[in-house]
Design a protein around this motif. Structure first.
Motif, mmCIF file in Angstrom:
data_model
loop_
_atom_site.group_PDB
_atom_site.id
_atom_site.type_symbol
_atom_site.label_atom_id
_atom_site.label_comp_id
_atom_site.label_asym_id
_atom_site.label_seq_id
_atom_site.Cartn_x
_atom_site.Cartn_y
_atom_site.Cartn_z
ATOM 1 N N LEU A 74 34.552 -142.337 63.592
ATOM 2 C CA LEU A 74 35.649 -142.614 64.512
ATOM 3 C C LEU A 74 36.408 -141.324 64.827
ATOM 4 C CD1 LEU A 74 37.309 -144.903 65.940
ATOM 5 C CD2 LEU A 74 38.792 -144.844 63.914
ATOM 6 N N ALA A 75 36.639 -141.081 66.109
ATOM 7 C CA ALA A 75 37.372 -139.882 66.541
ATOM 8 C C ALA A 75 38.771 -140.282 66.985
ATOM 9 C CB ALA A 75 36.629 -139.195 67.685
ATOM 10 N N VAL A 76 39.754 -139.557 66.511
ATOM 11 C CA VAL A 76 41.148 -139.757 66.921
ATOM 12 C C VAL A 76 41.650 -138.426 67.460
ATOM 13 C CG1 VAL A 76 43.462 -140.441 66.212
ATOM 14 C CG2 VAL A 76 41.458 -141.532 65.157
ATOM 15 N N VAL A 77 41.931 -138.375 68.767
ATOM 16 C CA VAL A 77 42.275 -137.124 69.441
ATOM 17 C C VAL A 77 43.549 -137.324 70.240
ATOM 18 C CG1 VAL A 77 41.512 -135.382 71.096
ATOM 19 C CG2 VAL A 77 39.843 -136.472 69.581
ATOM 20 N N ASP A 78 44.470 -136.397 70.091
ATOM 21 C CA ASP A 78 45.697 -136.432 70.892
ATOM 22 C C ASP A 78 45.472 -135.580 72.136
ATOM 23 O OD1 ASP A 78 48.201 -136.771 71.844
ATOM 24 O OD2 ASP A 78 49.251 -135.768 70.189
ATOM 25 N N ASP A 79 45.097 -136.241 73.234
ATOM 26 C CA ASP A 79 44.790 -135.541 74.471
ATOM 27 C C ASP A 79 46.088 -135.224 75.222
ATOM 28 O OD1 ASP A 79 42.438 -134.944 76.515
ATOM 29 O OD2 ASP A 79 44.044 -135.920 77.657
ATOM 30 N N PRO A 80 46.250 -133.983 75.705
ATOM 31 C CA PRO A 80 47.508 -133.622 76.379
ATOM 32 C C PRO A 80 47.754 -134.384 77.672
ATOM 33 C CG PRO A 80 45.885 -131.856 76.567
ATOM 34 C CD PRO A 80 45.335 -132.835 75.584
ATOM 35 N N VAL A 81 46.718 -134.902 78.296
ATOM 36 C CA VAL A 81 46.876 -135.614 79.567
ATOM 37 C C VAL A 81 46.913 -137.128 79.369
ATOM 38 C CG1 VAL A 81 45.853 -136.024 81.838
ATOM 39 C CG2 VAL A 81 45.774 -133.730 80.810
ATOM 40 N N GLY A 97 46.975 -138.842 76.332
ATOM 41 C CA GLY A 97 47.636 -139.349 75.139
ATOM 42 C C GLY A 97 46.656 -139.548 73.998
ATOM 43 N N LEU A 98 47.050 -140.355 73.030
ATOM 44 C CA LEU A 98 46.243 -140.569 71.829
ATOM 45 C C LEU A 98 45.023 -141.413 72.154
ATOM 46 C CD1 LEU A 98 46.185 -139.984 68.779
ATOM 47 C CD2 LEU A 98 47.283 -142.223 68.446
ATOM 48 N N LEU A 99 43.836 -140.862 71.848
ATOM 49 C CA LEU A 99 42.565 -141.539 72.106
ATOM 50 C C LEU A 99 41.895 -141.850 70.773
ATOM 51 C CD1 LEU A 99 41.180 -139.303 75.012
ATOM 52 C CD2 LEU A 99 42.541 -141.407 75.196
ATOM 53 N N THR A 100 41.452 -143.081 70.625
ATOM 54 C CA THR A 100 40.754 -143.527 69.418
ATOM 55 C C THR A 100 39.454 -144.192 69.838
ATOM 56 O OG1 THR A 100 42.866 -143.935 68.298
ATOM 57 C CG2 THR A 100 40.908 -144.954 67.348
ATOM 58 N N GLY A 101 38.336 -143.648 69.387
ATOM 59 C CA GLY A 101 37.055 -144.235 69.780
ATOM 60 C C GLY A 101 35.896 -143.382 69.360
ATOM 61 N N VAL A 111 35.003 -133.940 68.804
ATOM 62 C CA VAL A 111 34.350 -135.077 69.441
ATOM 63 C C VAL A 111 35.395 -135.875 70.208
ATOM 64 C CG1 VAL A 111 33.092 -137.218 69.057
ATOM 65 C CG2 VAL A 111 32.543 -135.194 67.700
ATOM 66 N N LEU A 112 35.183 -136.028 71.504
ATOM 67 C CA LEU A 112 36.135 -136.751 72.347
ATOM 68 C C LEU A 112 35.608 -138.159 72.637
ATOM 69 C CD1 LEU A 112 37.038 -133.970 74.925
ATOM 70 C CD2 LEU A 112 38.368 -134.697 72.929
ATOM 71 N N PRO A 113 36.433 -139.173 72.467
ATOM 72 C CA PRO A 113 36.002 -140.529 72.831
ATOM 73 C C PRO A 113 35.651 -140.606 74.315
ATOM 74 C CG PRO A 113 37.981 -140.605 71.480
ATOM 75 C CD PRO A 113 37.770 -139.169 71.857
ATOM 76 N N THR A 114 34.598 -141.330 74.623
ATOM 77 C CA THR A 114 34.172 -141.541 76.005
ATOM 78 C C THR A 114 34.225 -143.028 76.327
ATOM 79 O OG1 THR A 114 31.842 -141.850 75.454
ATOM 80 C CG2 THR A 114 32.600 -139.583 75.800
#
Length: 463
Positions: free
Chosen positions: A128-135, A137-141, A153-156
């Motif tokens: 599971l990837a948890v990324v705080d994207d500047p545009v 927001g918080l992405l979990t996937g 790794v960025l959630p798609t």
């Protein structure tokens, strides 16, 4: 297919201990059996020689020996029956508590599905990837595959939608994987003008990806009004003028049809897409001239597509689901049933090496949205065995097989397809060997979904 539930069996009290003399027959038979058959026979012979007097006449000896033999045979039969009765009482596990009752002892061992479900859940949590994207927001996937090499790794949309499908198939076991976080991420990944696209497709929404995401959101209980709005946008873009390449692919049409049936079952586009499938069947002279489907729809006769097992299975599944929502007329029913007959008419007796279960690939080419002389290419891989299982486990498939005496062909093909699905699994994750992204989440979902459907179909309650 991609989610399973694991439950702990209720703890049962130990059975009451046997009466004090319950094990004596077993001990006696065990002691006697230690002499062996040959030793027992020799002992009988010596006993007869020692007992019979030397002056006994030949007739008397013959009758005496016959009587003793008859008695011996009866005793041997009694001993054999006592041995069979004693063995379950003694148990096979050696020292320890008395074995459970015979009915429980004969219960089948657990199949592989619970272990697969647990391993798949573990793999999802680990990747599971948890990324705080500047545009956004918080992405979990998740990304497209579980073996992505790029960091971070960025959630798609595709990976997260299939991961959500897997989680829903497994059942939400605890709070370590949150469906609400995944749903929120999918909405955040929505393109500015609506819809979703694969990572390789850029900023233009594509109907097959949008339908995939909408189907996952619908299963997770997203807002129906918001889903209906996005479904209407998807259907409005999926026309011959705006999406000629997509409308010409069986894979794209069936994917959109399944997604709309989940997210917006009242959408008018559902009937249009169903009719497009029915109107673009092909016939196969090699299989009783049955109607079936190929990778493309609506090509001129000179460029007709070849019959394809996976695309025929895709069409059968989509038409079966549409029939439950819309019903079906005689022509639609005939096309769906002919597709089933085509699948059952596989000419290979040994389905374990059958070409109908071999995985397939195709390319969906579209004009590039920004550069006129370039093309957008989407590489699509198909887990053929999983789709074969899903098509053959539709109620209509069994009805056709039973009505036409093809039950054995149905059973053999289902069994081989399930075996092929299991063969691609390792540690709860399905693998597409020979590819740089060899652990795609879509394949794990399809493998789990097919096996779960098979387990439900084959379940027979006791009593």
């Amino acid at each position: 297919m991609s989610q399973q539930q694991l439950g702990r069996s209720p703890v049962r009290p130990d059975p009451p201990p046997p009466p004090p003399d319950a094990s004596r027959p077993g001990r006696f038979v065990g002691w006697l059996g230690g002499f062996g058959c040959a030793a027992a026979a020799y002992a009988v012979f010596q006993s007869l020689v020692g007992v019979l007097p030397e002056t006994l006449s030949a007739d008397a000896a013959r009758y005496g020996i016959a009587a003793v033999s008859g008695v011996g045979t009866g005793v041997a039969a009694w001993l054999a029956a006592a041995l069979l009765r004693a063995r379950p009482e003694q148990g096979a596990a050696g020292p320890g508590p008395v074995a459970a009752p015979a009915r429980a002892a004969l219960a089948p061992a657990p199949g592989p599905f619970p272990a697969l479900a647990a391993a798949a859940h573990t793999a999802l949590r680990a990747d599971l990837a948890v990324v705080d994207d500047p545009v956004r927001g918080l992405l979990t996937g998740w990304a497209h595959a579980l073996d992505e090499q790029t960091r971070p790794v960025l959630p798609t949309p595709t990976g997260t939608a299939y991961g959500l499908h897997v989680l829903l198939e497994l059942g939400v076991q605890d709070g370590r994987l949150s469906t609400s976080d995944l749903v929120d991420t999918l909405w955040r990944l929505r393109l500015p003008d609506g819809g979703w696209a694969a990572r390789s497709q850029g900023s233009v929404p594509r109907p097959e990806v949008t339908a995939l995401v909408l189907g996952a959101l619908a299963r997770a209980g997203a807002d129906p009004a918001r889903l209906a709005d996005e479904a209407a946008r998807c259907a409005a873009r999926f026309t011959a003028d705006l999406e000629p390449s997509g409308l010409a692919r069986t894979h794209v049409v069936t994917t959109v049809l399944r997604g709309l049936l989940r997210a917006a079952p009242d959408a008018p586009a559902i009937a249009r897409l169903r009719d497009s499938l029915v109107d673009h069947t092909i016939t196969d002279p090699a299989r009783e001239h049955r109607r079936c489907w190929g990778a493309t729809l609506g090509l001129p006769a000179a460029h007709a597509t070849r019959p394809s097992p996976v695309h025929t299975a895709l069409a059968v599944v989509a038409l079966d689901r549409a029939a439950r929502v819309l019903g079906e007329d005689a022509n639609t029913r005939a096309a769906r049933e002919d597709g089933i007959r085509w699948l059952l008419a596989c000419p290979t007796p040994d389905h374990d090496t059958c070409a109908d279960l071999v995985n397939a690939q195709e390319e969906v080419r579209r004009p590039h949205p920004e550069v006129a002389w370039r093309q957008e290419v989407l590489f699509v891989r198909h887990f053929t065995a999983a789709w074969m299982v899903r098509a053959l486990l539709t109620p209509g498939a069994w009805e056709v097989a039973a009505a036409e005496g093809r039950e054995e062909a149905w059973r053999a093909l289902v069994a081989s397809a399930v075996t092929a699905v299991l063969r691609a699994e390792r540690d709860g994750v399905w693998h597409w060997d020979g590819h740089d992204l060899g652990r795609p989440l879509w394949m794990t979902y399809q493998g789990l979904s097919a096996l779960r459907a098979h387990a439900v179909w084959m379940y027979q309650p006791e009593g």
